[in-house]
Scaffold this active site. Structure first.
Site, short mmCIF file in Angstrom:
data_model
loop_
_atom_site.label_atom_id
_atom_site.label_comp_id
_atom_site.label_asym_id
_atom_site.label_seq_id
_atom_site.Cartn_x
_atom_site.Cartn_y
_atom_site.Cartn_z
N GLU A 183 -32.83 31.92 -17.00
CA GLU A 183 -32.57 30.94 -15.95
C GLU A 183 -32.44 29.53 -16.49
O GLU A 183 -31.58 28.76 -16.06
CB GLU A 183 -33.67 31.00 -14.88
CG GLU A 183 -33.53 32.13 -13.88
CD GLU A 183 -33.89 33.48 -14.45
OE1 GLU A 183 -33.52 34.51 -13.84
OE2 GLU A 183 -34.54 33.53 -15.53
N HIS A 220 -43.37 37.56 -6.61
CA HIS A 220 -42.01 37.67 -6.07
C HIS A 220 -41.97 37.40 -4.56
O HIS A 220 -40.98 37.71 -3.90
CB HIS A 220 -41.43 39.06 -6.34
CG HIS A 220 -41.34 39.39 -7.80
ND1 HIS A 220 -42.41 39.84 -8.51
CD2 HIS A 220 -40.31 39.32 -8.66
CE1 HIS A 220 -42.05 40.04 -9.77
NE2 HIS A 220 -40.78 39.72 -9.90
#
Length: 341
Positions: free
Chosen positions: A71, A140
């Site tokens: 990322e 998450h």
């Protein structure tokens, strides 16, 4: 065809949030050759959640780009591309992974226009699923609306319906500022009615403008993303008991449309905020503070009430997970608390 009977296609159609996002990307890639999509599995696999389905085959490797699992790396590439006036759409497979790229988002994308005295714009979109999913535990399942909404230099949108998703994503791609688009994984497969107007390729929803989803007179409910649906359900339940809720779909976290909320509070004299994120320094806390500091405060007949996620990392067990996420019954309880009934 019988005489006098006019046959015409229905004005509105049912579209899932997934398909609405796919439409928005397709239309903007077609409209502007500077737009490109990059992220993990967005191309050959059609996207982890199939948001980019069919786009790689249609636009090719230069416009829809699979990236390594880094990322920080691909967000940095996207920010650099935006600085030279391309229009990247940077997909995070989930916004939990955007933490790996937080320096690129905040210190590079958000601050460059200000630090260059307006001479360098960064027209970039960071998008992907945000908030609680199902059965994926603490790392998450968290909402980043308050995180990114805290930072000047970013615009932050949080769609609920298919129209929200399409109109806000298109507006975000066309905006000359960095925009964070917080989608809900649990809404991707949910169908919503899409008006004839929203089916147009030029349909956009202005960033920074809330929508009143349901008119009411007794209490104002303010939410964004998936909890808007819970508010609509709670309003239907309460209506049977004679309580009429006005439901506001915030749509944009930053800049926040506090004027719409104020006008509603002036009418209803009560406020309940609903969000999936944690309570401390949350979106609801900001709304309550802004109402307290503004002209609508004098119209409140009771303290504002917040409905939020539980103040714990998300548990894995389903029964605990359900109790950590605001439910319809929690909203009904909060409304009755605000109205003292």
């Amino acid at each position: 065809q019988r005489r006098g009977l006019r046959l015409s296609a229905p004005a509105a159609i049912q579209v899932t949030v997934r398909d609405a996002l796919n439409q928005a990307l397709d239309e903007e890639l077609e409209r502007d050759e500077r737009v490109f999509l990059l992220g993990e599995e967005v191309a050959q696999y059609d996207g982890a959640y199939k948001i980019s389905r069919g786009l790689w085959k249609k636009y090719g490797d230069k416009r829809v780009i699979d990236t390594p699992i880094s990322e920080m790396g691909f967000a940095g590439i996207a920010v650099g591309a935006a600085m030279v006036w391309l229009r990247p759409v940077c997909e995070f497979m989930t916004f939990n992974f955007s933490m790996q790229a937080i320096d690129q988002v905040i210190n590079s994308a958000a601050k460059t226009c200000y630090m260059s005295a307006g001479s360098i714009a960064v027209p970039i979109v960071f998008r992907g699923p945000n908030g609680a999913s199902a059965g994926v535990a603490a790392q998450h399942s968290q909402c980043f609306a308050a995180w990114y909404g805290h930072c000047p230099g970013l615009k932050v949108v949080s769609p609920w319906s298919a129209e929200d998703a399409k109109g806000l994503l298109k507006a975000s791609i066309r905006d000359d500022n960095p925009v964070v688009v917080l989608e809900s994984e649990l809404l991707y497969g949910v169908p919503f009615e899409m008006s004839e107007q929203a089916q147009s390729k030029e349909f956009v929803i202005p960033i920074g403008k809330a929508k009143i989803e349901r008119q009411g007179t007794h209490v104002t409910l303010v939410a964004h993303s998936r909890p808007v649906g819970h508010c609509m359900e709670a309003a239907a339940v309460l209506s049977k008991e004679g309580v009429e809720c006005e439901v506001i779909n915030l749509r944009t976290i930053r800049p926040m449309d506090i004027e719409t909320v104020e006008a509603s509070v002036v009418k209803t004299n009560h406020l309940v905020t609903v969000e999936g994120g944690w309570p401390q320094f949350g979106v609801g806390a900001e709304i309550c503070a802004r109402i307290m500091e503004g002209p609508a405060f004098n119209y409140l007949d009771a303290p504002a009430v917040r409905v939020t996620g539980a103040d714990v990392p998300m548990p894995y067990a389903k029964i605990l997970e359900d109790n950590c996420i605001p439910q319809v019954k929690d909203i009904v309880f909060a409304v009755k608390k605000a109205l003292n009934i």
